[in-house]
Design a protein around this motif. Structure first.
Motif, PDB file in Angstrom:
ATOM      1  N   ILE A   1       5.710   2.010 -16.032  1.00  0.00           N
ATOM      2  CA  ILE A   1       5.673   3.428 -16.387  1.00  0.00           C
ATOM      3  C   ILE A   1       6.183   4.269 -15.214  1.00  0.00           C
ATOM      4  O   ILE A   1       6.972   5.192 -15.384  1.00  0.00           O
ATOM      5  N   ALA A   2       5.744   3.935 -14.000  1.00  0.00           N
ATOM      6  CA  ALA A   2       6.096   4.731 -12.815  1.00  0.00           C
ATOM      7  C   ALA A   2       7.607   4.872 -12.650  1.00  0.00           C
ATOM      8  O   ALA A   2       8.112   5.951 -12.311  1.00  0.00           O
TER       9      ALA A   2
ATOM     10  N   ASP B   1      -3.536   1.090  -8.306  1.00  0.00           N
ATOM     11  CA  ASP B   1      -3.691   0.915  -9.759  1.00  0.00           C
ATOM     12  C   ASP B   1      -2.408   1.250 -10.530  1.00  0.00           C
ATOM     13  O   ASP B   1      -2.443   1.393 -11.748  1.00  0.00           O
ATOM     14  N   LEU B   2      -1.285   1.356  -9.818  1.00  0.00           N
ATOM     15  CA  LEU B   2      -0.049   1.819 -10.451  1.00  0.00           C
ATOM     16  C   LEU B   2       0.496   0.830 -11.486  1.00  0.00           C
ATOM     17  O   LEU B   2       0.532  -0.377 -11.244  1.00  0.00           O
ATOM     18  N   ASP B   3       0.939   1.344 -12.626  1.00  0.00           N
ATOM     19  CA  ASP B   3       1.690   0.537 -13.598  1.00  0.00           C
ATOM     20  C   ASP B   3       3.180   0.761 -13.306  1.00  0.00           C
ATOM     21  O   ASP B   3       3.740   1.803 -13.654  1.00  0.00           O
TER      22      ASP B   3
ATOM     23  N   ALA C   1       8.302  12.634  -7.490  1.00  0.00           N
ATOM     24  CA  ALA C   1       7.582  11.523  -8.121  1.00  0.00           C
ATOM     25  C   ALA C   1       6.700  10.800  -7.102  1.00  0.00           C
ATOM     26  O   ALA C   1       5.551  10.458  -7.393  1.00  0.00           O
ATOM     27  N   LEU C   2       7.206  10.583  -5.889  1.00  0.00           N
ATOM     28  CA  LEU C   2       6.408   9.848  -4.903  1.00  0.00           C
ATOM     29  C   LEU C   2       5.218  10.670  -4.415  1.00  0.00           C
ATOM     30  O   LEU C   2       4.106  10.165  -4.319  1.00  0.00           O
ATOM     31  N   TYR C   3       5.454  11.951  -4.122  1.00  0.00           N
ATOM     32  CA  TYR C   3       4.395  12.740  -3.476  1.00  0.00           C
ATOM     33  C   TYR C   3       3.649  13.654  -4.443  1.00  0.00           C
ATOM     34  O   TYR C   3       2.632  14.239  -4.088  1.00  0.00           O
ATOM     35  N   GLY C   4       4.158  13.774  -5.681  1.00  0.00           N
ATOM     36  CA  GLY C   4       3.433  14.555  -6.690  1.00  0.00           C
ATOM     37  C   GLY C   4       3.742  16.032  -6.622  1.00  0.00           C
ATOM     38  O   GLY C   4       4.250  16.542  -5.615  1.00  0.00           O
TER      39      GLY C   4
ATOM     40  N   GLY D   1       0.795  -1.221   0.000  1.00  0.00           N
ATOM     41  CA  GLY D   1       0.000   0.000   0.000  1.00  0.00           C
ATOM     42  C   GLY D   1       0.831   1.278   0.000  1.00  0.00           C
ATOM     43  O   GLY D   1       0.310   2.368   0.227  1.00  0.00           O
ATOM     44  N   ASP D   2       2.129   1.146  -0.260  1.00  0.00           N
ATOM     45  CA  ASP D   2       2.995   2.334  -0.274  1.00  0.00           C
ATOM     46  C   ASP D   2       2.898   3.131  -1.577  1.00  0.00           C
ATOM     47  O   ASP D   2       3.372   4.266  -1.635  1.00  0.00           O
ATOM     48  N   VAL D   3       2.367   2.511  -2.626  1.00  0.00           N
ATOM     49  CA  VAL D   3       2.037   3.262  -3.850  1.00  0.00           C
ATOM     50  C   VAL D   3       0.594   2.915  -4.235  1.00  0.00           C
ATOM     51  O   VAL D   3       0.016   1.950  -3.712  1.00  0.00           O
ATOM     52  N   ARG D   4       0.030   3.739  -5.120  1.00  0.00           N
ATOM     53  CA  ARG D   4      -1.350   3.546  -5.557  1.00  0.00           C
ATOM     54  C   ARG D   4      -1.638   2.106  -5.999  1.00  0.00           C
ATOM     55  O   ARG D   4      -0.812   1.489  -6.660  1.00  0.00           O
TER      56      ARG D   4
END
Lengths: 215, 215
Positions: free
Chosen positions: A176-177, A171-173, A208-211, A166-169
């Motif tokens: 690409i990420a 639905d993350l690909d 990249a992590l926090y936007g 749960g440390d990244v979204r």
């Protein structure tokens, strides 16, 4: 392109070895060194198996006994270069860290990548090959498939683990990420659009992590 | 490298023009076309002012009257290529949109950049020059300063405006932040690490603006 090229096990270095093996090992190292220095000096198109053999002080047949082309020699020479750098630094064959702290793990890997990109042994031959890969599709795809993509797949695995925890979204690909970390370093290095530093690597991880949008 | 190369005003096209001007204009176009096709075919090192002149059907002196080197000819040929593409598409000289919707503006620009990177007129000469820029530091820095950086500065301006309106973090460094959008496209194009598409561009905007960590 990153410390992940250190993943090759140094199997050929186990002692004791018979004399012929030692001679072979010496020839192999001389061929790698000759290939890397030659491509850095004259570029990929003008590097030939004959030229590598002459500079290494071996016969052309010695090269063709082990490799089928100059591209193959260079590919292995690069893998070996990463391996050697890791040994000198006293590191284990590279594994992407998973300390449970994703940001820290990414900073660690990106900082090490910055160091490798700035290593004077690595830079000239790597530039010569990267330049050739831009216009020579076959060579470019071979080097990406054999050198770069295996490294990128370690990011994929780490990001997949982060998705589990749960440390990244959800639905993350990951394929690409990872480019948000890796591509800015690659562009600054390839196109000289800005300096590479540990601070810069840390900023990329943060953005990249926090936007870019406020949380 | 992006639709922003369309920023040059088409001043030379205002009519009516005297005959000599028309002849000059015809030569200039022939020289641009010759330079772009030649560099795509034989690469930058083997492209010469003589070769460009021969292919364009003009004397070498005609080229040296207007430009001092092949690098300069190619630089202007590229600027002109972007300008022409914009005219054909019926677009105004490029301005980075500011509709108040940052995500939409970024998607618009990145999708247009994908289209330009895939344009068959653009790709071969752009690859030849990008490859040379990787190993030829002087040429690389010139092209980045004159072609790429002015485009990146339009991102800087848009992100600065977004900082004013609170649409991005108050402490954002726009010159680094823009790389999260631009560099992945550049790497996929330069190193062929993956396909370019509008969906991919949209995903980059989403990941970079909102971050990989769940909100």
């Amino acid at each position: 392109m990153s410390p992940v090229s250190r993943k090759q096990p140094p199997t050929r270095r186990s002692a004791p070895v018979p004399d012929t093996a030692r001679r072979s090992e010496r020839s192999r190292r001389a061929i790698y060194a000759a290939a890397l220095s030659l491509v850095a000096e004259v570029g990929y198109p003008r590097t030939t198996v004959e030229g590598i053999a002459a500079r290494a002080g071996v016969g052309k047949q010695t090269i063709y006994r082990w490799w089928s082309s100059k591209a193959e020699v260079l590919l292995e020479a690069f893998l070996d270069l990463g391996e050697q750098a890791a040994e000198e630094a006293g590191e284990r064959p590279f594994v992407f860290p998973d300390t449970g702290d994703l940001a820290a793990d990414l900073r660690f890997v990106l900082r090490a990548t910055v160091d490798e990109l700035l290593d004077p042994r690595f830079e000239p031959p790597a530039r010569a090959l990267a330049a050739e890969g831009v216009v020579n599709e076959r060579l470019g795809r071979t080097f990406v498939a054999k050198l770069l993509e295996p490294q990128l797949q370690l990011y994929v695995a780490r990001l997949r683990a982060a998705r589990e925890t749960g440390d990244v979204r959800a639905d993350l690909d990951p394929r690409i990420a990872l480019e948000l970390f890796v591509a800015p370093l690659a562009q600054r290095w390839l196109q000289r659009t800005g300096p590479l530093s540990h601070d810069y690597a840390d900023t990329l991880v943060d953005y990249a992590l926090y936007g870019l949008v406020p949380r």
